[in-house]
Structure formats: structure tokens, C-alpha cells
Design a protein around this motif. Structure first.
Motif, PDB file in Angstrom:
ATOM      1  N   GLY A  51      65.743  10.198  80.131  1.00  0.00           N
ATOM      2  CA  GLY A  51      67.083  10.086  79.409  1.00  0.00           C
ATOM      3  C   GLY A  51      66.968  10.024  77.837  1.00  0.00           C
ATOM      4  N   SER A  52      65.845   9.625  77.466  1.00  0.00           N
ATOM      5  CA  SER A  52      65.689   9.571  75.928  1.00  0.00           C
ATOM      6  C   SER A  52      65.098  10.918  75.380  1.00  0.00           C
ATOM      7  N   SER A  53      65.084  11.892  76.203  1.00  0.00           N
ATOM      8  CA  SER A  53      64.578  13.405  75.417  1.00  0.00           C
ATOM      9  C   SER A  53      65.482  13.948  74.552  1.00  0.00           C
ATOM     10  N   TYR A  54      65.042  14.520  73.547  1.00  0.00           N
ATOM     11  CA  TYR A  54      65.815  15.098  72.449  1.00  0.00           C
ATOM     12  C   TYR A  54      66.812  16.211  73.009  1.00  0.00           C
ATOM     13  N   SER A  55      66.152  17.116  73.671  1.00  0.00           N
ATOM     14  CA  SER A  55      67.240  18.087  74.163  1.00  0.00           C
ATOM     15  C   SER A  55      67.407  17.974  75.609  1.00  0.00           C
ATOM     16  N   PRO A  56      68.244  17.058  76.262  1.00  0.00           N
ATOM     17  CA  PRO A  56      68.197  16.810  77.602  1.00  0.00           C
ATOM     18  C   PRO A  56      68.840  17.912  78.406  1.00  0.00           C
ATOM     19  N   ASP A  57      68.245  18.062  79.627  1.00  0.00           N
ATOM     20  CA  ASP A  57      69.141  19.128  80.718  1.00  0.00           C
ATOM     21  C   ASP A  57      69.884  18.106  81.615  1.00  0.00           C
ATOM     22  N   PHE A  58      70.994  18.061  81.054  1.00  0.00           N
ATOM     23  CA  PHE A  58      71.877  17.099  82.036  1.00  0.00           C
ATOM     24  C   PHE A  58      71.867  17.130  83.455  1.00  0.00           C
ATOM     25  N   GLY A  59      71.967  18.516  83.996  1.00  0.00           N
ATOM     26  CA  GLY A  59      71.924  18.741  85.188  1.00  0.00           C
ATOM     27  C   GLY A  59      70.752  18.203  85.955  1.00  0.00           C
ATOM     28  N   VAL A  60      69.376  18.375  85.427  1.00  0.00           N
ATOM     29  CA  VAL A  60      68.241  17.907  85.988  1.00  0.00           C
ATOM     30  C   VAL A  60      68.423  16.489  85.781  1.00  0.00           C
TER      31      VAL A  60
END
Lengths: 307, 272
Positions: free
Chosen positions: B231-240
Motif C-alpha cells: 500500500g505504501s509503494s510509490y507506483s501502486p498497481d491498484f488491481g494487484v
């Protein structure tokens, strides 16, 4: 508090005294493991924390400084901000949630209501989520381009996106909305069970006497539920004073320190900045003191020693 | 009539608000990240793709296994310890024990944030002599959290309604005190145990702060830690991420739905 009751007596031929002794030993052995573990992992660390709070230094290299840390506490702007934030969450969120939960449970307690089971399960559902999981969901829902802003813009409630996570004011609101969403159903269950224990004839009598629903709510329901309201408000207060998971995962305490809680500050002091365990322990005593103060206030407000 | 409309209206809104984040989570798990950002609210067909990506980017299965191990051990041990104590406090009641009981209840007022630092140092010291139960082990996660005063209180409250004559009958039949506890008390108190199991399992499955502090190596990661990192990643893959959250929420949600009656009954029993 607890009514006196006779211990079970076993009737055999043996001497009573020997038996009583044996009974005492057996009784104590049942509670030993739990007692030892709670003393070891709750009370002993609290004593340790107090000793540490009188020390200062980096990492494990601590020297005795007396009450210096406590003096530092009162001059520490970050600490004062975290206390302010935590108290803001507390005095806005706890009453809001309790009123909401009370209101919902009174509506659900209506005998004529249909789909009662559906409403109850739906409203309780947020309680099954882990704090981290729902925090991440809320972080995305309330993001700059998140779904909440998209919907509000579409419905023309707002003309430009609200900075839910990056504005000091709105970030606090987001945290309050999130906690309220997660815990209202939980408190509702307590009220609902207490309401079911209230004799229905009291309401019938009030109706005959011509009491309005609002009067009934304030004059009968609230007083009857007072002990359980006190119980839930104290547990909610303790929970809010320890708030960590949500803030850590929704705003990481930002923007600036605008949403940081005391728990998060303790975490940062111990594991994020250069570790200062002594000062972190001092801050943790501040939470304990706050919990005691707020619990006393709530008992006083409730004004009933037996509640 | 107006009152009725208002009541249903209010409850419907409350129900929608409560359910919506779940629906969004499930729908988003089936969509591509781009569609999630656009605010798509219809189920898509990318669930398998998201799941494959998730399994390829993070160690989901090991984290699930870790969480399951910790939660199951905590639940079984926690119930055993707390029920023994709750039973002991109620059946073998004495003034001294009542005093001890009230003293133990005080531990409920202690915030975990206050315990975190001394506990961390305690396990640091243990690590030097017995790394088996020191920092970065499951024992270190389980030991401090396995016994809660709340659960002892819960079992004591439930024992108040227990028909004590059965115990006496067991004793006359020649059972030892432990025999009475295991052969008579536990089977009779199934409902209480079920409720306690749900409460303990959910708390353990979802716990975050203490595992965050004490578990350091990636292979010991639990599900909440993994979700937090994702959740805290800078380029989140929302689906994943949403797929991961659905999987993380599923066990607790399933247990809740299967045992809902016990759960509510248990909560009520604890307040009476």
C-alpha cells in the motif's frame, strides 16, 4: 463488585482441613499460567518502561538522567502536536461514533422493521477487515484522484478535488471518517444486545403517557443503556489514544505532523529516528496518564459508581 | 409513516456506506490499475492477471502461511490459558483470587504502545542467549499477546452461568480437577470457546504493530505487513493491491460469516 459465593466443597471421608488446603492449591494452579504471563508481559514491562523513562541516550547506551525526559516532554513541539491530534480525534470521533451507533441500534430494535438481519450484518461488516487492509482501501478512496473526489465532482458537490490526505485539516477528517466507518458497527452490537434486555412494557407505558419518540430516547433508552455506553466509551477512548495502524497506513502522520498520533511518535522515536528508548518510554507514560485521566472523567460524567 | 421512511432511509444509507468499500475492493481486484484510477465501478476480467502479477511480485503464500501459523497457535494457546484462569477464578473463588483478578484486569488499561519498547528490549536480551524465542521469531510475536485479561474476564463471565452441579457429579465419578475441566467444562462451553476463538483469531490475524516491530526478515512477514508495504509503494498497481487485500480479508470474513451467531452471542456474554 463480585457477589460472594461459597467455594465448592467435595464430600468425602478425608479431613476437611487437608481438603481445603488441597482445594486452595488446585484453585491457584488454575490461574497461575495466566497470572505469570500477564505479569511478565504487561506489568513487568511497565516497570521497565518507567525505569527507562528516567534514562537517556542512543540505542542501548543509556545513562540515568532523573526526570529530565519528563521536562523535555513538555517542551517538545512534536509531542505536543501528537497529543493535540490524538485529543482532537478523541473528542470528535468517539461521541460521533457512539451517537451514530446508538441511533442505528434504536432503529434496528424496532419490532416492525423488515430486513433487520441484512442491515445488522451490513453495518457490522467493516469490523471483519484488518486495520491495515481497510486503511489502504481508504487511502486510495480518499486520494487526490480517488473515487470519493471523482464522485463528488461528478455530482457537482465540489468544483475542485478536496485534498483529503495532503491538507492538515482534511487529513484529520479522513482519519475520523475511517475510524468511524470501522468501529460504529462494533459498538452497535453492544447497544443492540443491551436494548433487547430492556423490558418492552416500559416503552408501552411511555407511549400511553404520551411521550414522543425523542423523549423516549432521552428519558428511557439513554439512562437504561448508561452502563454499556460508559463501557463502550472507555474502550473506544483507550483504542483512540493508541491509534496507530490507520494513521501509519493512510497518511503516515502527514502532512507535516498534522495527523501523527502519540503511538506513532513512540514508534518513530524507537525504530525510525536514531533510537532513543528512554525518551520513547517517557512518551508512552504520557498515554497511560491520558488513559487514566479520560477514564476518570468518563466515570465522573456518568456519575454512577456502580456503572 | 414519515418516521418509517426516515428509519429505512437512514439504515439503507448506513448499510450502503458500510458495504461500499468492500464492493469497491472486490470490483477493483477484477480490473486493471488504469481502470481503477478512472473510477470504474463495474467488474472487469483481469482477476487472474492481477493474481498472477501479485504472486510474481510478492511472497504472498509464505506470508499467508506465517499469518496462519501465528494466528492458530495464538488462538489455541490463548483460549486454553484464559479459560483455565477464568474457570479457576470463578469456580475456586476466594477473596485473594478476586483481588488478583481485578489486578489483572488493570492490564487492559495498558496501551500496547507503552509496552512496545520494553518488550522489544526484553526480546533483544533473550535473543543473545536463546535466539529460538528472541527477535524475529514467531514465539516473540505470540508470547506477549497470547494472554489477555479480556479473554480471562470473558471466560469468567461465561462461567458464572455454568451449571455447577455437573462439575460435582464429575468429581463424585472420580474425575480429577483437570479431568473435570477437560472432560466436562470444555465440551459444555463450546459456544463460549467458539466466540473466544473468533475474537482471538481475528485479532491475531490482523495484528500489525507488534509484528512490525519484532519481525525483521522478509521471510517472516505476515499478511498485514505485506499489505502495508504494498500500500505504501510509490507506483501502486491498484488491481494487484486490491487482490491482495481481498485475499487477506477472506479468512477473517469467512470465519465471521460461518460463526456469526457465536460471535454475537459471545460479545453479548462478555458484557452481561
Amino acid at each position: 463488585m463480585i457477589p460472594a459465593k461459597a467455594t465448592p466443597h467435595i464430600q468425602t471421608g478425608k479431613s476437611t482441613r487437608g481438603h481445603r488446603l488441597k482445594n486452595t492449591i488446585i484453585g491457584w494452579s488454575f490461574v497461575t499460567v495466566a497470572t505469570v504471563l500477564i505479569c511478565l508481559f504487561y506489568f513487568y514491562p511497565m516497570v521497565q518502561a518507567f525505569i527507562m523513562s528516567l534514562q537517556s541516550g542512543r540505542g542501548t547506551n543509556l545513562t540515568f538522567v532523573g526526570f529530565e525526559n519528563y521536562a523535555r516532554l513538555l517542551k517538545d513541539p512534536v509531542f505536543l502536536t501528537t497529543v493535540k491530534n490524538t485529543v482532537v480525534y478523541l473528542i470528535i470521533q468517539v461521541p460521533l461514533m457512539i451517537i451514530l451507533a446508538l441511533f442505528i441500534s434504536v432503529l434496528l430494535n424496532d419490532k416492525a422493521l423488515k430486513c433487520k438481519g441484512f442491515f445488522r450484518t451490513a453495518i457490522f461488516l467493516p469490523c471483519v477487515t484488518s486495520l491495515v487492509a481497510y486503511s489502504v482501501i481508504f487511502k486510495y478512496l480518499f486520494g487526490q484522484d480517488g473515487l470519493v473526489n471523482i464522485m463528488l465532482l461528478k455530482l457537482s458537490f465540489i468544483s475542485e478535488p478536496i485534498q483529503w490526505l495532503t491538507d492538515p485539516f482534511w487529513a484529520k477528517i479522513t482519519i475520523i471518517i475511517a475510524i468511524t466507518w470501522r468501529w460504529t458497527g462494533y459498538n452497535m452490537i453492544f447497544y443492540l444486545s443491551a436494548l433487547q434486555n430492556i423490558d418492552h412494557s416500559i416503552y408501552e407505558a411511555a407511549k400511553i403517557d404520551g411521550a414522543s419518540p425523542i423523549q423516549t430516547f432521552f428519558k428511557i433508552t439513554i439512562p437504561m443503556l448508561k452502563p454499556i455506553i460508559l463501557f463502550t466509551s472507555i474502550t473506544s477512548t483507550i483504542g483512540t489514544l493508541q491509534l496507530f495502524d490507520e494513521v501509519m497506513n493512510i497518511t503516515v502522520g502527514g502532512p507535516g505532523n498534522a495527523t501523527m498520533t502519540i503511538s506513532q511518535y513512540i514508534y518513530n522515536l524507537s525504530f525510525k529516528y536514531t533510537p532513543d528508548f528512554g525518551y520513547a518510554a517517557t512518551v508512552s507514560y504520557a498515554i497511560v496518564i491520558l488513559i487514566v485521566i479520560f477514564s476518570i472523567i468518563q466515570f465522573k460524567v456518568a456519575g454512577d459508581k456502580n456503572a | 409513516m414519515l418516521k418509517k421512511v426516515f428509519g429505512y432511509g437512514f439504515l439503507t444509507i448506513a448499510a450502503i456506506v458500510s458495504i461500499f468499500p468492500f464492493l469497491w475492493m472486490i470490483i477493483s481486484a477484477t480490473n486493471k490499475s488504469v481502470d481503477v484510477t478512472k473510477g470504474k465501478l463495474l467488474p472487469g476480467s483481469h482477476l487472474v492477471e492481477n493474481l498472477t502479477n501479485l504472486l510474481n511480485t510478492v511472497d504472498l503464500i509464505p506470508a499467508l502461511v506465517n499469518s496462519a501459523k501465528i494466528s492458530i497457535i495464538t488462538t489455541v494457546l490463548g483460549m486454553l490459558i484464559a479459560s483455565l484462569a477464568g474457570y479457576g477464578f470463578e469456580i475456586f473463588q476466594s477473596k485473594a483470587k478476586d483481588f488478583l483478578f481485578n489486578f489483572l484486569l488493570l492490564s487492559m488499561m495498558i496501551p500496547f504502545a507503552a509496552l512496545m519498547v520494553p518488550l522489544f528490549r526484553m526480546f533483544g536480551t533473550i535473543s543473545q542467549t536463546t535466539p529460538m524465542i528472541g527477535i524475529d521469531t514467531f514465539s516473540a510475536v505470540i508470547l506477549p499477546t497470547v494472554t489477555t485479561a479480556f479473554l480471562i474476564f470473558f471466560f469468567r463471565q461465561s462461567t458464572k452461568m455454568f451449571p455447577k452441579d455437573i462439575l460435582e457429579a464429575g468429581r463424585i465419578d472420580g474425575l480429577t480437577e483437570l479431568g473435570v475441566f477437560f472432560r466436562i467444562y470444555i465440551p459444555t462451553m463450546k459456544t463460549t470457546y467458539a466466540a473466544a476463538a473468533i475474537i482471538t483469531f481475528m485479532a491475531s490475524w490482523n495484528s500489525y504493530l507488534w509484528p512490525l516491530v519484532v519481525l525483521q526478515s522478509p521471510e517472516n512477514q505476515t499478511i498485514p505487513l505485506l499489505i502495508s508495504v504494498l500500500g505504501s509503494s510509490y507506483s501502486p498497481d491498484f488491481g494487484v493491491i486490491m487482490t491482495a487485500i481481498v485475499i487477506a480479508t477472506l479468512p477473517a470474513a469467512l470465519i465471521f460469516f460461518i460463526m456469526q451467531k457465536h460471535f454475537v452471542a459471545g460479545m453479548m456474554g462478555s458484557v452481561k
